[in-house]
Design an enzyme around this catalytic site. Structure first.
Site, short mmCIF file in Angstrom:
data_model
loop_
_atom_site.label_atom_id
_atom_site.label_comp_id
_atom_site.label_asym_id
_atom_site.label_seq_id
_atom_site.Cartn_x
_atom_site.Cartn_y
_atom_site.Cartn_z
N CYS A 51 -10.40 -15.82 -48.74
CA CYS A 51 -11.36 -16.14 -47.65
C CYS A 51 -11.35 -14.71 -46.84
O CYS A 51 -10.91 -13.85 -46.96
CB CYS A 51 -10.72 -17.10 -46.79
SG CYS A 51 -9.61 -16.55 -45.53
N ASP B 152 -14.43 -10.02 -32.42
CA ASP B 152 -15.13 -10.89 -33.04
C ASP B 152 -16.61 -9.99 -33.45
O ASP B 152 -17.48 -9.37 -32.42
CB ASP B 152 -15.52 -12.08 -32.29
CG ASP B 152 -16.29 -13.41 -33.00
OD1 ASP B 152 -15.53 -14.24 -33.26
OD2 ASP B 152 -17.43 -13.15 -33.37
N HIS C 46 -2.40 -16.63 -45.23
CA HIS C 46 -3.30 -17.83 -45.17
C HIS C 46 -2.87 -18.97 -44.75
O HIS C 46 -2.15 -19.44 -45.31
CB HIS C 46 -4.25 -17.83 -46.50
CG HIS C 46 -5.41 -18.82 -46.49
ND1 HIS C 46 -6.47 -18.18 -45.99
CD2 HIS C 46 -5.33 -20.18 -46.36
CE1 HIS C 46 -7.46 -19.38 -45.90
NE2 HIS C 46 -6.81 -20.42 -46.19
N ASN D 122 -10.46 -23.31 -32.98
CA ASN D 122 -11.39 -24.86 -33.30
C ASN D 122 -10.69 -25.18 -34.77
O ASN D 122 -10.22 -24.41 -35.46
CB ASN D 122 -12.70 -24.20 -33.78
CG ASN D 122 -13.53 -23.67 -32.48
OD1 ASN D 122 -13.27 -24.38 -31.47
ND2 ASN D 122 -14.33 -22.58 -32.68
N GLY E 148 -15.48 -27.88 -35.08
CA GLY E 148 -16.56 -26.65 -35.29
C GLY E 148 -15.92 -25.54 -35.93
O GLY E 148 -16.55 -24.16 -35.79
N HIS F 262 -7.48 -19.21 -36.56
CA HIS F 262 -7.95 -17.97 -35.76
C HIS F 262 -7.99 -18.15 -34.39
O HIS F 262 -8.24 -19.49 -34.08
CB HIS F 262 -8.84 -17.13 -36.10
CG HIS F 262 -10.33 -18.06 -36.36
ND1 HIS F 262 -10.36 -18.88 -37.28
CD2 HIS F 262 -11.16 -18.27 -35.45
CE1 HIS F 262 -11.58 -19.63 -37.34
NE2 HIS F 262 -11.95 -19.24 -36.13
N HIS G 249 -9.66 -17.54 -30.52
CA HIS G 249 -10.31 -16.68 -30.13
C HIS G 249 -9.79 -16.56 -28.69
O HIS G 249 -9.17 -17.31 -27.99
CB HIS G 249 -11.46 -17.83 -29.91
CG HIS G 249 -12.39 -18.10 -31.03
ND1 HIS G 249 -13.62 -17.50 -31.50
CD2 HIS G 249 -12.01 -18.87 -31.80
CE1 HIS G 249 -14.03 -18.10 -32.87
NE2 HIS G 249 -13.15 -19.08 -32.70
P1 5GP Z 1 -14.99 -20.31 -35.94
O1 5GP Z 1 -16.06 -20.98 -35.60
O2 5GP Z 1 -14.34 -20.63 -37.24
O3 5GP Z 1 -13.97 -20.83 -34.80
O4 5GP Z 1 -14.90 -18.85 -35.61
C1 5GP Z 1 -15.40 -17.99 -36.59
C2 5GP Z 1 -15.58 -16.78 -35.92
O5 5GP Z 1 -15.46 -15.64 -36.89
C3 5GP Z 1 -16.95 -16.59 -35.21
O6 5GP Z 1 -16.78 -16.39 -33.69
C4 5GP Z 1 -17.55 -15.43 -35.90
O7 5GP Z 1 -18.54 -14.65 -35.01
C5 5GP Z 1 -16.43 -14.69 -36.53
N1 5GP Z 1 -16.68 -14.06 -37.79
C6 5GP Z 1 -17.16 -14.46 -38.88
N2 5GP Z 1 -17.26 -13.80 -39.95
C7 5GP Z 1 -16.64 -12.46 -39.25
C8 5GP Z 1 -16.35 -11.38 -39.91
O8 5GP Z 1 -16.76 -10.93 -40.98
N3 5GP Z 1 -15.76 -10.16 -38.91
C9 5GP Z 1 -15.60 -10.74 -37.64
N4 5GP Z 1 -14.94 -9.55 -36.88
N5 5GP Z 1 -15.77 -11.69 -37.21
C10 5GP Z 1 -16.25 -12.90 -38.20
ZN ZN Z 2 -7.51 -16.61 -45.37
#
Ligand code: 5GP
Ligand code: ZN
Length: 118
Positions: free
Chosen positions: A2, A28, A44, A82, A88, A95, A97
């Site tokens: 991933c 982010d 993971h 999330n 979402g 992760h 935020h």
């Molecule tokens: P989710 O919607 O899964 O809670 O949040 C995924 C977060 O990962 C989003 O805020 C998106 O901007 C961030 N994100 C996705 N791909 C990457 C990446 O390659 N690098 C970084 N630094 N953030 C990422």
């Molecule tokens: Zn992973």
């Protein structure tokens, strides 16, 4: 593998904030606040549904340290994870935020009217 595992393995670049043996924090790519840091375990884990209480103990301390490090601990911040489809979650690697640096709005979370579920 991933996308966040690739960040852990330095296969794709990130803008790192902090790391220890078990967790890393990085900015982010699409920030939703002046400070928007993602905190992930190095191993993971798909989502909050799958994380152990033991791992969360370390995660809690690490998030507190991240908040201090980026200068938002005293002014206040929000921690969000999330989970799954309705949550979402786009990236299927646990992760948190960590958002701050300005007064955050309290969101419009769903088009469904909560009163319909009373
Ligand atoms: P989710 O919607 O899964 O809670 O949040 C995924 C977060 O990962 C989003 O805020 C998106 O901007 C961030 N994100 C996705 N791909 C990457 C990446 O390659 N690098 C970084 N630094 N953030 C990422
Ligand atoms: Zn992973």
């Amino acid at each position: 593998m991933c996308i966040f595992c690739k960040i852990v393995n330095n296969e794709i670049p990130s803008n790192p904030v902090m790391e220890n043996d078990n967790f890393i924090a990085f900015h982010d790519l699409n920030p939703k606040a002046p400070v928007h840091v993602l905190v992930i375990p190095k191993v993971h884990v798909e989502s909050f549904n799958d994380v152990s209480a033991e791992m969360m103990a370390g995660m809690t301390t690490f998030i507190q340290d991240v908040a201090e490090h980026v200068g938002i601990k005293a002014s206040g911040y929000r921690v969000i994870t999330n989970v799954g489809e309705n949550g979402g979650q786009e990236v299927k690697h646990l992760h948190f935020h960590v958002l701050g640096g300005a007064r955050l709005k309290w969101g419009h979370f769903s088009d469904a009217d909560p009163k319909d579920f009373l």
